[in-house]
Write an enzyme that holds these catalytic residues in place. Structure first.
Site, PDB file in Angstrom:
ATOM      1  N   ARG A   1       2.038  -3.080  12.713  1.00 27.28           N
ATOM      2  CA  ARG A   1       1.397  -3.282  14.013  1.00 27.28           C
ATOM      3  C   ARG A   1       1.972  -4.557  14.625  1.00 27.28           C
ATOM      4  O   ARG A   1       2.156  -5.560  13.920  1.00 27.28           O
ATOM      5  CB  ARG A   1      -0.121  -3.427  13.876  1.00 27.28           C
TER       6      ARG A   1
ATOM      7  N   GLY B   1       0.849  -1.195   0.000  1.00 24.25           N
ATOM      8  CA  GLY B   1       0.000   0.000   0.000  1.00 24.25           C
ATOM      9  C   GLY B   1       0.879   1.237   0.000  1.00 24.25           C
ATOM     10  O   GLY B   1       2.022   1.189  -0.463  1.00 24.25           O
TER      11      GLY B   1
ATOM     12  N   GLU C   1       1.692  -3.414  23.327  1.00 28.02           N
ATOM     13  CA  GLU C   1       2.373  -2.171  23.734  1.00 28.02           C
ATOM     14  C   GLU C   1       1.717  -1.596  24.981  1.00 28.02           C
ATOM     15  O   GLU C   1       0.494  -1.598  25.060  1.00 28.02           O
ATOM     16  CB  GLU C   1       2.295  -1.149  22.599  1.00 28.02           C
TER      17      GLU C   1
ATOM     18  N   ARG D   1      -2.474  -8.174  -2.723  1.00 25.33           N
ATOM     19  CA  ARG D   1      -3.576  -8.779  -3.474  1.00 25.33           C
ATOM     20  C   ARG D   1      -3.544  -8.348  -4.930  1.00 25.33           C
ATOM     21  O   ARG D   1      -4.089  -8.999  -5.790  1.00 25.33           O
ATOM     22  CB  ARG D   1      -4.911  -8.398  -2.850  1.00 25.33           C
TER      23      ARG D   1
ATOM     24  N   HIS E   1       7.589   2.737  18.903  1.00 25.65           N
ATOM     25  CA  HIS E   1       6.507   3.159  17.992  1.00 25.65           C
ATOM     26  C   HIS E   1       6.670   4.612  17.526  1.00 25.65           C
ATOM     27  O   HIS E   1       5.906   5.492  17.922  1.00 25.65           O
ATOM     28  CB  HIS E   1       5.128   2.936  18.650  1.00 25.65           C
TER      29      HIS E   1
HETATM   30  C1  GLV Z   1       0.940   4.748  13.455  1.00 23.49           C
HETATM   31  O1  GLV Z   1       1.227   3.659  13.871  1.00 23.49           O
HETATM   32  C2  GLV Z   1      -0.215   5.041  12.672  1.00 23.49           C
HETATM   33  O2  GLV Z   1      -1.042   4.145  12.420  1.00 23.49           O
HETATM   34  O3  GLV Z   1      -0.376   6.210  12.288  1.00 23.49           O
END
Ligand code: GLV
Ligand code: GLV
Length: 327
Positions: A238, A157, A267, A179, A285
């Site tokens: 994630r 993406g 987390e 995909r 993160h």
């Molecule tokens: C960060 O992890 C976001 O989804 O913006």
């Protein structure tokens, strides 16, 4: 009375400023920490809009606590797995995210992790700071080549695409799993493959899929077993996309060479043993964490809220059904 927005964490001023100029009353969590569950439930009551963080669980209970005045939840993130979208839609509450503005910053950070893991930067930096360096040595901190290696992107993406495009300077072989075909990656010689091929051939496997029921633990023990012993896994998507326990075991036994992690399964809790390993680079993160990007995210969330409260369709609407139902 002015309509009221609650922001669950201090964010760059550009966002709250736009909301204030739009005539809204803006309340912000005053603490330098996330709200507890009970604080969150109390803080959202009676608000017209919520500006939420990726670590706020926005579920039925929170939406009910906000009550019928609540028109929009604007998430300060591109990912929105923290929000029960169906529950929001049932209540006619619009949900938005911040896509696009954080793509390049997150791709940059992904490369920082690739290079840091491959060339053992944190480990070497920590060593230098001990004061024990006695001069250049032919066998010190030998790492892995990035140039010429095979990079496999899982999820092509916006962010996966930006990470892939950056690989041309390193003359890498580029594989991607998606995909559909990605014409930008195809144009630079990228090849769409299935996950199995990506696992078998990657020197660097970088994850860029959203967290959904299908991608939860996409990379577990059986997947890691298929990888080369010299391979590294990079995750800036994630945490729950990887079985973290299986990853820790694979890193400990050197079943794979390394990992660069920005996100974690639970987390801020880390799987025991993870940070004792010297073949993992872990950061807290930070994907979108540049000043410019976080400011743009703040503005984007504010623009979405202003639109919703002025009965215009928010630019980054995620649940069109909720919009159509209220029209
Ligand atoms: C960060 O992890 C976001 O989804 O913006
Ligand atoms: C390394 O510093 C070299 O000169 O080869």
């Amino acid at each position: 009375m002015a309509r009221s927005v609650y922001i669950t964490r201090v964010i760059p001023d550009s966002g709250p400023a736009l909301l204030g100029e739009g005539g809204l009353s803006v309340k912000v969590n005053p603490h330098d920490r996330g709200l507890s569950r009970s604080e969150l439930l109390a803080a959202v009551a009676g608000r017209d809009a919520l500006l939420t963080m990726l670590n706020d669980a926005i579920d039925e209970q929170v939406l009910d606590a906000a009550g019928p005045s609540c028109r929009i939840v604007a998430n300060y993130a591109v990912g929105f797995n923290n929000i029960d979208l169906a529950a929001a839609t049932r209540r006619g509450i619009l949900v938005t995210n911040t896509p696009g503005v954080l793509t390049e910053a997150t791709a940059d950070l992904t490369w920082a992790l690739i290079l840091a893991v491959a060339r053992r930067i944190p480990e070497a930096d920590a060593f230098l700071r001990t004061g024990r360096w006695d001069g250049w040595g032919p066998m010190q901190f030998l790492g892995h080549d990035v140039h010429g290696a095979t990079l496999a992107i899982v999820g092509a993406g916006r962010i996966g695409n930006a990470v892939g495009l950056r690989s041309t300077g390193f003359r890498m072989r580029l594989l991607y799993v998606d995909r559909q075909n990605n014409s930008e990656l195809d144009r630079i010689g990228g090849k769409r493959v299935d996950l199995d091929t990506a696992l078998r051939e990657a020197d660097f496997l970088s994850l860029h899929v959203p967290l959904t029921p299908e991608t939860q633990r996409l990379i577990g023990r059986p997947q890691i077993e298929r990888m080369k012993p010299s391979a590294c896994i990079i995750n800036t998507a994630r945490g729950p996309i990887i079985d973290e326990q299986a990853l820790v075991e694979a890193l400990r036994s050197r079943r794979i060479a390394g990992a660069g992690l920005d996100v974690y399964e639970s987390e801020p809790r880390l799987t025991p043993g993870l940070i004792e390993l010297n073949n993992v680079v872990c950061i807290p993160h930070l994907g979108s964490g540049t000043e410019a990007t976080r400011s743009r995210m703040a503005e984007m969330a504010a623009v979405n809220i202003l639109a919703a409260l002025q009965d215009r369709e928010p630019p980054n609407l995620l649940n069109r059904e909720a919009w159509n139902a209220k029209k």
